[in-house]
Scaffold this motif. Structure first.
Motif, PDB file in Angstrom:
ATOM      1  N   GLY A   1       1.093  -1.254   0.019  1.00 54.95           N
ATOM      2  CA  GLY A   1       0.082  -0.023  -0.022  1.00 54.95           C
ATOM      3  C   GLY A   1       0.937   1.130  -0.130  1.00 54.95           C
ATOM      4  O   GLY A   1       0.373   2.352   0.061  1.00 54.95           O
ATOM      5  N   GLN A   2       2.218   1.002   0.022  1.00 49.42           N
ATOM      6  CA  GLN A   2       3.032   2.211   0.293  1.00 49.42           C
ATOM      7  C   GLN A   2       4.220   1.994  -0.920  1.00 49.42           C
ATOM      8  O   GLN A   2       5.381   1.723  -0.688  1.00 49.42           O
ATOM      9  N   TRP A   3       3.699   2.089  -2.265  1.00 47.82           N
ATOM     10  CA  TRP A   3       4.726   1.653  -3.336  1.00 47.82           C
ATOM     11  C   TRP A   3       6.103   2.402  -3.131  1.00 47.82           C
ATOM     12  O   TRP A   3       7.361   2.129  -3.664  1.00 47.82           O
ATOM     13  N   ILE A   4       5.828   3.738  -2.682  1.00 48.16           N
ATOM     14  CA  ILE A   4       7.288   4.664  -2.581  1.00 48.16           C
ATOM     15  C   ILE A   4       8.071   4.314  -1.662  1.00 48.16           C
ATOM     16  O   ILE A   4       9.547   4.176  -1.834  1.00 48.16           O
ATOM     17  N   TRP A   5       7.639   4.083  -0.376  1.00 49.95           N
ATOM     18  CA  TRP A   5       8.522   3.375   0.606  1.00 49.95           C
ATOM     19  C   TRP A   5       8.828   1.981   0.413  1.00 49.95           C
ATOM     20  O   TRP A   5      10.093   1.807   0.795  1.00 49.95           O
ATOM     21  N   MET A   6       8.056   1.333  -0.536  1.00 45.59           N
ATOM     22  CA  MET A   6       8.566  -0.137  -0.639  1.00 45.59           C
ATOM     23  C   MET A   6       9.745  -0.019  -1.666  1.00 45.59           C
ATOM     24  O   MET A   6      10.810  -0.450  -1.518  1.00 45.59           O
ATOM     25  N   ALA A   7       9.649   0.856  -2.676  1.00 45.88           N
ATOM     26  CA  ALA A   7      10.802   1.216  -3.554  1.00 45.88           C
ATOM     27  C   ALA A   7      11.994   1.567  -2.907  1.00 45.88           C
ATOM     28  O   ALA A   7      13.119   1.114  -3.169  1.00 45.88           O
ATOM     29  N   LEU A   8      11.776   2.465  -2.022  1.00 43.26           N
ATOM     30  CA  LEU A   8      13.114   3.019  -1.166  1.00 43.26           C
ATOM     31  C   LEU A   8      13.687   1.895  -0.342  1.00 43.26           C
ATOM     32  O   LEU A   8      14.857   1.977  -0.189  1.00 43.26           O
ATOM     33  N   ALA A   9      12.624   1.289   0.249  1.00 41.49           N
ATOM     34  CA  ALA A   9      13.167   0.064   1.048  1.00 41.49           C
ATOM     35  C   ALA A   9      14.070  -0.859   0.222  1.00 41.49           C
ATOM     36  O   ALA A   9      15.173  -1.440   0.767  1.00 41.49           O
ATOM     37  N   VAL A  10      13.501  -1.203  -0.785  1.00 41.84           N
ATOM     38  CA  VAL A  10      14.469  -2.189  -1.896  1.00 41.84           C
ATOM     39  C   VAL A  10      15.831  -1.609  -2.342  1.00 41.84           C
ATOM     40  O   VAL A  10      16.749  -2.193  -2.130  1.00 41.84           O
ATOM     41  N   LEU A  11      15.701  -0.319  -2.483  1.00 38.99           N
ATOM     42  CA  LEU A  11      17.026   0.730  -2.946  1.00 38.99           C
ATOM     43  C   LEU A  11      18.122   0.535  -1.790  1.00 38.99           C
ATOM     44  O   LEU A  11      19.169   0.193  -1.712  1.00 38.99           O
ATOM     45  N   VAL A  12      17.495   0.925  -0.322  1.00 39.78           N
ATOM     46  CA  VAL A  12      18.435   0.868   0.739  1.00 39.78           C
ATOM     47  C   VAL A  12      18.677  -0.657   1.101  1.00 39.78           C
ATOM     48  O   VAL A  12      20.100  -0.477   1.207  1.00 39.78           O
ATOM     49  N   VAL A  13      18.095  -1.483   1.109  1.00 37.94           N
ATOM     50  CA  VAL A  13      18.504  -2.761   1.385  1.00 37.94           C
ATOM     51  C   VAL A  13      19.422  -3.516   0.468  1.00 37.94           C
ATOM     52  O   VAL A  13      20.434  -4.030   0.528  1.00 37.94           O
ATOM     53  N   THR A  14      19.287  -2.985  -0.976  1.00 39.09           N
ATOM     54  CA  THR A  14      20.208  -3.473  -2.043  1.00 39.09           C
ATOM     55  C   THR A  14      21.546  -2.897  -1.796  1.00 39.09           C
ATOM     56  O   THR A  14      22.598  -3.576  -1.728  1.00 39.09           O
ATOM     57  N   PHE A  15      21.538  -1.573  -1.478  1.00 35.13           N
ATOM     58  CA  PHE A  15      22.882  -0.926  -1.199  1.00 35.13           C
ATOM     59  C   PHE A  15      23.586  -1.142   0.020  1.00 35.13           C
ATOM     60  O   PHE A  15      24.847  -1.542  -0.007  1.00 35.13           O
ATOM     61  N   VAL A  16      22.928  -1.158   1.181  1.00 33.99           N
ATOM     62  CA  VAL A  16      23.205  -1.496   2.282  1.00 33.99           C
ATOM     63  C   VAL A  16      23.762  -2.939   2.301  1.00 33.99           C
ATOM     64  O   VAL A  16      24.826  -3.328   2.796  1.00 33.99           O
ATOM     65  N   GLY A  17      23.011  -3.808   1.799  1.00 36.49           N
ATOM     66  CA  GLY A  17      23.258  -5.255   1.738  1.00 36.49           C
ATOM     67  C   GLY A  17      24.508  -5.657   0.770  1.00 36.49           C
ATOM     68  O   GLY A  17      25.189  -6.371   1.433  1.00 36.49           O
ATOM     69  N   TYR A  18      24.752  -4.756  -0.059  1.00 40.91           N
ATOM     70  CA  TYR A  18      25.928  -5.119  -0.926  1.00 40.91           C
ATOM     71  C   TYR A  18      27.070  -4.677  -0.333  1.00 40.91           C
ATOM     72  O   TYR A  18      27.945  -5.481  -0.196  1.00 40.91           O
ATOM     73  N   ARG A  19      27.118  -3.392   0.496  1.00 38.88           N
ATOM     74  CA  ARG A  19      28.248  -3.002   1.443  1.00 38.88           C
ATOM     75  C   ARG A  19      28.438  -4.022   2.625  1.00 38.88           C
ATOM     76  O   ARG A  19      29.740  -4.298   2.541  1.00 38.88           O
ATOM     77  N   ALA A  20      27.510  -4.315   3.186  1.00 37.04           N
ATOM     78  CA  ALA A  20      27.695  -5.339   4.485  1.00 37.04           C
ATOM     79  C   ALA A  20      27.955  -6.789   3.733  1.00 37.04           C
ATOM     80  O   ALA A  20      28.942  -7.456   4.441  1.00 37.04           O
ATOM     81  N   THR A  21      27.573  -7.274   2.719  1.00 34.05           N
ATOM     82  CA  THR A  21      28.202  -8.341   2.172  1.00 34.05           C
ATOM     83  C   THR A  21      29.590  -8.252   1.580  1.00 34.05           C
ATOM     84  O   THR A  21      30.399  -9.169   1.968  1.00 34.05           O
ATOM     85  N   GLN A  22      29.929  -7.085   1.124  1.00 33.82           N
ATOM     86  CA  GLN A  22      31.282  -6.867   0.775  1.00 33.82           C
ATOM     87  C   GLN A  22      32.309  -6.960   2.196  1.00 33.82           C
ATOM     88  O   GLN A  22      33.256  -7.646   1.781  1.00 33.82           O
ATOM     89  N   LEU A  23      31.909  -6.525   3.056  1.00 35.45           N
ATOM     90  CA  LEU A  23      32.644  -6.534   4.202  1.00 35.45           C
ATOM     91  C   LEU A  23      32.522  -7.917   4.974  1.00 35.45           C
ATOM     92  O   LEU A  23      33.610  -8.363   5.601  1.00 35.45           O
ATOM     93  N   ALA A  24      31.389  -8.378   4.825  1.00 36.64           N
ATOM     94  CA  ALA A  24      31.270  -9.689   5.787  1.00 36.64           C
ATOM     95  C   ALA A  24      31.856 -11.178   4.955  1.00 36.64           C
ATOM     96  O   ALA A  24      32.176 -12.254   5.624  1.00 36.64           O
ATOM     97  N   SER A  25      31.799 -10.927   3.698  1.00 42.75           N
ATOM     98  CA  SER A  25      31.611 -12.334   2.828  1.00 42.75           C
ATOM     99  C   SER A  25      33.319 -12.515   2.631  1.00 42.75           C
ATOM    100  O   SER A  25      33.394 -13.807   2.642  1.00 42.75           O
TER     101      SER A  25
END
Length: 154
Positions: free
Chosen positions: A39-63
């Motif tokens: 019901g909040q497509w803008i928030w969902m799009a923002l959440a996808v972008l944030v988790v993708t970029f933060v996840g990329y960096r966290a994965t880079q550091l932890a993997s």
């Protein structure tokens, strides 16, 4: 083992340490956490972008370049992308049929994540943070495209 913020993020708050099927557990956790974004497509799009970029960096550091089973932040990004065609669903008025759409998003995403067709497999073979995150992002995009097509036809 000492606490590491990157490891905590990469394991999606520890869900990746499930003793069995951590990718499925991480995907299910992502589905549950993602439902309030409906019901909040803008928030969902923002959440996808944030988790993708933060996840990329966290994965880079932890993997260390290895796709450890406990890294499931990529499943979160992919699952939320797969759910994106459902973003217009109003959270307050979810019906049982909406639960079926959510289940289909989950099944399609897991199917592509496990079988690794085409570009999903290409990313999976990279053995770096881009590959770890990329295969699930592409699996999510494929699941979202099919889900959107089915919803359009229905």
């Amino acid at each position: 083992m000492a606490f590491s913020p990157a490891r905590f993020i990469a394991s999606f708050c520890g869900t990746g340490f499930a003793p069995r099927a951590p990718g499925t557990v991480g995907s299910l956790a992502a589905l549950i956490v993602g439902v309030p974004l409906l019901g909040q497509w803008i928030w969902m799009a923002l959440a996808v972008l944030v988790v993708t970029f933060v996840g990329y960096r966290a994965t880079q550091l932890a993997s260390g370049g290895e796709d450890h089973g406990w890294i499931v932040i990529d499943e979160v990004a992919g699952m939320w992308i797969a759910m994106f065609p459902l973003a217009p669903l109003p959270l307050a008025g979810l019906r049982w049929a909406d639960g079926l759409w959510l289940a289909l998003a989950f099944v399609l995403f897991r199917l592509f994540d496990i079988t690794k067709p085409g570009p999903v497999g290409w990313f999976d073979r990279r053995h770096d943070a881009l590959g770890i995150m990329g295969d699930d992002v592409v699996a999510g995009l494929m699941a979202a495209a099919i889900l959107a097509g089915i919803r359009y036809l229905a």
